[in-house]
Design a protein around this motif. Structure first.
Motif, PDB file in Angstrom:
ATOM      1  N   UNK A   1     -12.104  61.391   7.372  1.00 14.09           N
ATOM      2  CA  UNK A   1     -11.401  62.044   6.285  1.00 14.09           C
ATOM      3  C   UNK A   1     -12.038  63.408   6.019  1.00 14.09           C
ATOM      4  N   UNK A   2     -11.215  64.369   5.827  1.00 13.57           N
ATOM      5  CA  UNK A   2     -11.688  65.721   5.576  1.00 13.57           C
ATOM      6  C   UNK A   2     -11.932  65.934   4.087  1.00 13.57           C
ATOM      7  N   UNK A   3     -12.594  67.023   3.777  1.00  9.82           N
ATOM      8  CA  UNK A   3     -12.970  67.329   2.403  1.00  9.82           C
ATOM      9  C   UNK A   3     -12.147  68.492   1.859  1.00  9.82           C
ATOM     10  N   UNK A  65      -3.451  67.340  -0.903  1.00 10.41           N
ATOM     11  CA  UNK A  65      -3.527  68.279   0.217  1.00 10.41           C
ATOM     12  C   UNK A  65      -2.333  69.226   0.327  1.00 10.41           C
ATOM     13  N   UNK A  66      -1.120  68.752   0.085  1.00  5.77           N
ATOM     14  CA  UNK A  66       0.061  69.616   0.197  1.00  5.77           C
ATOM     15  C   UNK A  66      -0.006  70.812  -0.749  1.00  5.77           C
ATOM     16  N   UNK A 111      -8.327  81.369   4.936  1.00  4.82           N
ATOM     17  CA  UNK A 111      -7.515  80.740   5.980  1.00  4.82           C
ATOM     18  C   UNK A 111      -8.299  79.631   6.678  1.00  4.82           C
ATOM     19  N   UNK A 112      -9.578  79.856   6.894  1.00  7.20           N
ATOM     20  CA  UNK A 112     -10.413  78.846   7.558  1.00  7.20           C
ATOM     21  C   UNK A 112     -10.531  77.568   6.732  1.00  7.20           C
ATOM     22  N   UNK A 113     -10.429  77.680   5.406  1.00  2.00           N
ATOM     23  CA  UNK A 113     -10.533  76.471   4.583  1.00  2.00           C
ATOM     24  C   UNK A 113      -9.349  75.540   4.802  1.00  2.00           C
ATOM     25  N   UNK A 118      -7.706  67.522   4.685  1.00  3.64           N
ATOM     26  CA  UNK A 118      -7.049  66.420   5.382  1.00  3.64           C
ATOM     27  C   UNK A 118      -5.596  66.324   4.986  1.00  3.64           C
ATOM     28  N   UNK A 119      -4.845  65.502   5.723  1.00  7.32           N
ATOM     29  CA  UNK A 119      -3.425  65.347   5.399  1.00  7.32           C
ATOM     30  C   UNK A 119      -3.240  64.503   4.149  1.00  7.32           C
ATOM     31  N   UNK A 120      -4.002  63.439   3.997  1.00  5.63           N
ATOM     32  CA  UNK A 120      -3.953  62.627   2.785  1.00  5.63           C
ATOM     33  C   UNK A 120      -2.591  62.027   2.520  1.00  5.63           C
ATOM     34  N   UNK A 121      -2.507  61.164   1.510  1.00  7.38           N
ATOM     35  CA  UNK A 121      -1.232  60.559   1.156  1.00  7.38           C
ATOM     36  C   UNK A 121      -0.309  61.571   0.495  1.00  7.38           C
ATOM     37  N   UNK A 122       0.980  61.299   0.553  1.00  6.64           N
ATOM     38  CA  UNK A 122       1.959  62.205  -0.041  1.00  6.64           C
ATOM     39  C   UNK A 122       1.797  62.299  -1.545  1.00  6.64           C
ATOM     40  N   UNK A 123       1.347  61.240  -2.160  1.00  9.63           N
ATOM     41  CA  UNK A 123       1.117  61.275  -3.599  1.00  9.63           C
ATOM     42  C   UNK A 123      -0.052  60.347  -3.915  1.00  9.63           C
TER      43      UNK A 123
END
Length: 136
Positions: A1-3, A65-66, A111-113, A118-123
């Motif tokens: 999982x990304x941060x 994430x979105x 931009x690098x961030x 991560x993609x994570x859940x939609x909600x």
């Protein structure tokens, strides 16, 4: 999982800088070689300061994430606009190269961030849903 730490730190620094410029336009105008006595430039600096404060706050507070990625795109777009603004407005001055490099560097940094998110859940609620069961 990304941060999400990197874009949130970038947001904190951006918001702090924006607040400083909005409160005291000379923070931006001085390094550009512009007088803080010029009302139009002071207004421009304050506008950019408030924009940075708000876009930084969006990076800090995006819940998923979105929306965080959307805030990153806004921030990168703002920094690219600053790069162009400084390249044109400071043409022929010794401050031009430094201002362009700083603005472009912030665009690249923000931009690098994007790649740390991560993609994570939609909600947030989707994270609590049980995994799909196979048909029996």
């Amino acid at each position: 999982m990304r941060s999400t730490a990197a874009p949130r730190i970038a947001g904190l620094v951006t918001a702090a800088y924006g607040a400083a410029v909005a409160a005291r336009p000379a923070v931006l105008l001085g390094p550009c070689g512009w007088s803080a006595e010029d009302g139009r430039r002071r207004m421009l600096a304050r506008t950019l300061g408030w924009r940075d404060l708000l876009s930084g706050a969006a990076l800090i507070s995006a819940p998923r994430p979105g929306p965080l990625r959307a805030a990153i795109l806004v921030r990168v777009g703002a920094d690219l606009c600053d790069t162009l603004l400084f390249a044109v407005a400071l043409r022929g001055t010794p401050q031009r190269n430094r201002a362009v490099v700083v603005a472009a560097s912030w665009a690249v940094l923000c931009a690098a961030t994007w790649f740390t998110v991560g993609s994570g859940p939609a909600s947030p609620a989707a994270a609590d849903l049980p995994a799909e069961r196979s048909a029996q």
